[in-house]
Design a protein around this motif. Structure first.
Motif, PDB file in Angstrom:
ATOM      1  N   GLY A   5     -30.990  70.710  60.199  1.00 34.64           N
ATOM      2  CA  GLY A   5     -32.347  71.389  59.521  1.00 34.64           C
ATOM      3  C   GLY A   5     -33.509  70.809  59.664  1.00 34.64           C
ATOM      4  O   GLY A   5     -34.669  71.217  59.202  1.00 34.64           O
ATOM      5  N   GLY A   6     -33.489  69.384  60.460  1.00 35.27           N
ATOM      6  CA  GLY A   6     -34.938  68.935  60.926  1.00 35.27           C
ATOM      7  C   GLY A   6     -35.704  69.745  61.616  1.00 35.27           C
ATOM      8  O   GLY A   6     -35.234  70.754  62.308  1.00 35.27           O
ATOM      9  N   HIS A   7     -36.855  69.456  62.010  1.00 38.32           N
ATOM     10  CA  HIS A   7     -37.892  70.177  62.668  1.00 38.32           C
ATOM     11  C   HIS A   7     -38.476  69.379  63.942  1.00 38.32           C
ATOM     12  O   HIS A   7     -38.596  68.087  64.097  1.00 38.32           O
ATOM     13  N   VAL A   8     -38.853  70.154  64.992  1.00 37.38           N
ATOM     14  CA  VAL A   8     -39.752  69.392  66.243  1.00 37.38           C
ATOM     15  C   VAL A   8     -40.890  70.146  66.324  1.00 37.38           C
ATOM     16  O   VAL A   8     -40.961  71.498  66.239  1.00 37.38           O
ATOM     17  N   VAL A   9     -41.908  69.504  66.249  1.00 42.81           N
ATOM     18  CA  VAL A   9     -43.375  69.966  66.417  1.00 42.81           C
ATOM     19  C   VAL A   9     -43.564  69.623  67.753  1.00 42.81           C
ATOM     20  O   VAL A   9     -43.732  68.173  68.012  1.00 42.81           O
ATOM     21  N   MET A  10     -43.952  70.643  68.583  1.00 42.56           N
ATOM     22  CA  MET A  10     -44.192  70.152  70.129  1.00 42.56           C
ATOM     23  C   MET A  10     -45.483  70.737  70.602  1.00 42.56           C
ATOM     24  O   MET A  10     -45.581  72.112  70.429  1.00 42.56           O
ATOM     25  N   ALA A  11     -46.413  70.024  71.620  1.00 42.48           N
ATOM     26  CA  ALA A  11     -47.334  70.430  72.414  1.00 42.48           C
ATOM     27  C   ALA A  11     -47.168  70.597  73.785  1.00 42.48           C
ATOM     28  O   ALA A  11     -46.958  69.244  74.131  1.00 42.48           O
ATOM     29  N   VAL A  12     -47.142  71.447  74.592  1.00 42.56           N
ATOM     30  CA  VAL A  12     -46.963  71.244  75.804  1.00 42.56           C
ATOM     31  C   VAL A  12     -48.007  72.282  76.749  1.00 42.56           C
ATOM     32  O   VAL A  12     -48.748  73.224  75.945  1.00 42.56           O
ATOM     33  N   PHE A  13     -48.069  72.182  77.874  1.00 43.17           N
ATOM     34  CA  PHE A  13     -49.084  73.069  78.689  1.00 43.17           C
ATOM     35  C   PHE A  13     -48.573  74.372  78.583  1.00 43.17           C
ATOM     36  O   PHE A  13     -47.267  74.575  78.737  1.00 43.17           O
ATOM     37  N   GLY A  14     -49.658  75.231  78.131  1.00 42.00           N
ATOM     38  CA  GLY A  14     -49.222  76.685  78.103  1.00 42.00           C
ATOM     39  C   GLY A  14     -48.986  77.478  79.411  1.00 42.00           C
ATOM     40  O   GLY A  14     -49.231  76.736  80.521  1.00 42.00           O
TER      41      GLY A  14
END
Length: 212
Positions: A146-155
């Motif tokens: 139920g945990g979350h991952v917030v991720m930012a990668v190159f689009g």
């Protein structure tokens, strides 16, 4: 090339980056990770829920998380030089953070420990398929169900290379596929980041929930 040699070279590369450029001399630097913080506040509503910032060595996210009332924060980075920059910046407040140096593809992490996993600008450097699989395994191992991952990668229109290394570019479906079917995409958005050098980079921000 042995895995140990690869790890040593990777660590040496990032040590040099932060030793020579500092926190503000890397292209992904921004004074505040406003979108990351907004997503974390949306999906980590319990201030005591454990959060890990992967590759967050020199970022100011830990400062802002403390200011927002979060109390269980771990910062992981492969470069001791990056971690040192943050500890020096935060001064006495650094004692409230758990600092962990290691390569995210193989560093030992406690099982089911974290409620939220944050990664801005690490995953897109994993151009080797085995590295991506190991990362996804680490993610599933360390997040609780139920945990979350917030991720930012190159689009999709992001750079093909950064810090003299090749990168992968993602749309939301591609990122979800790379992390695996046990992760459900909750939201995503593209953002244009202006670098300290007055150029731009397209980032994809996404939040996914672990269904393990």
């Amino acid at each position: 090339m042995s895995g140990k040699t690869e790890a040593t070279e990777k660590e040496a590369h990032w040590q040099k980056v932060y030793t020579t450029r500092g926190a503000q001399g890397v292209s992904w630097f921004t004074p505040q990770l406003e979108r990351s913080l907004a997503l974390i506040r949306r999906y980590a509503s319990e201030p005591s829920g454990p959060i890990i910032d992967v590759g967050g060595g020199a970022s100011t996210l830990a400062d802002d998380l403390l200011a927002a009332g979060y109390t269980d924060i771990t910062v992981l980075d492969i470069a001791e030089s990056a971690l040192r920059l943050s500890r020096q910046r935060m001064s006495a407040a650094a004692d409230r953070i758990g600092w962990l140096r290691g390569d995210i593809t193989n560093v030992p992490l406690p099982e089911g420990r974290f409620a939220l996993w944050h990664d801005r600008a690490v995953f897109h450097f994993l151009v080797d398929g085995d590295d991506r699989r190991r990362y996804a395994q680490q993610l599933a191992h360390a997040l609780h169900p139920g945990g979350h991952v917030v991720m930012a990668v190159f689009g999709p229109e992001g750079p093909k290379e950064c810090s003299n290394l090749p990168t992968e570019r993602y749309d939301a479906a591609g990122l979800n596929a790379a992390l695996g079917p046990e992760f459900v995409l909750r939201e995503s958005a593209l953002e244009t980041h202006t670098t300290p050098f007055a150029t731009t980079q397209q980032f994809l921000y996404a939040c996914l929930q672990y269904q393990g």
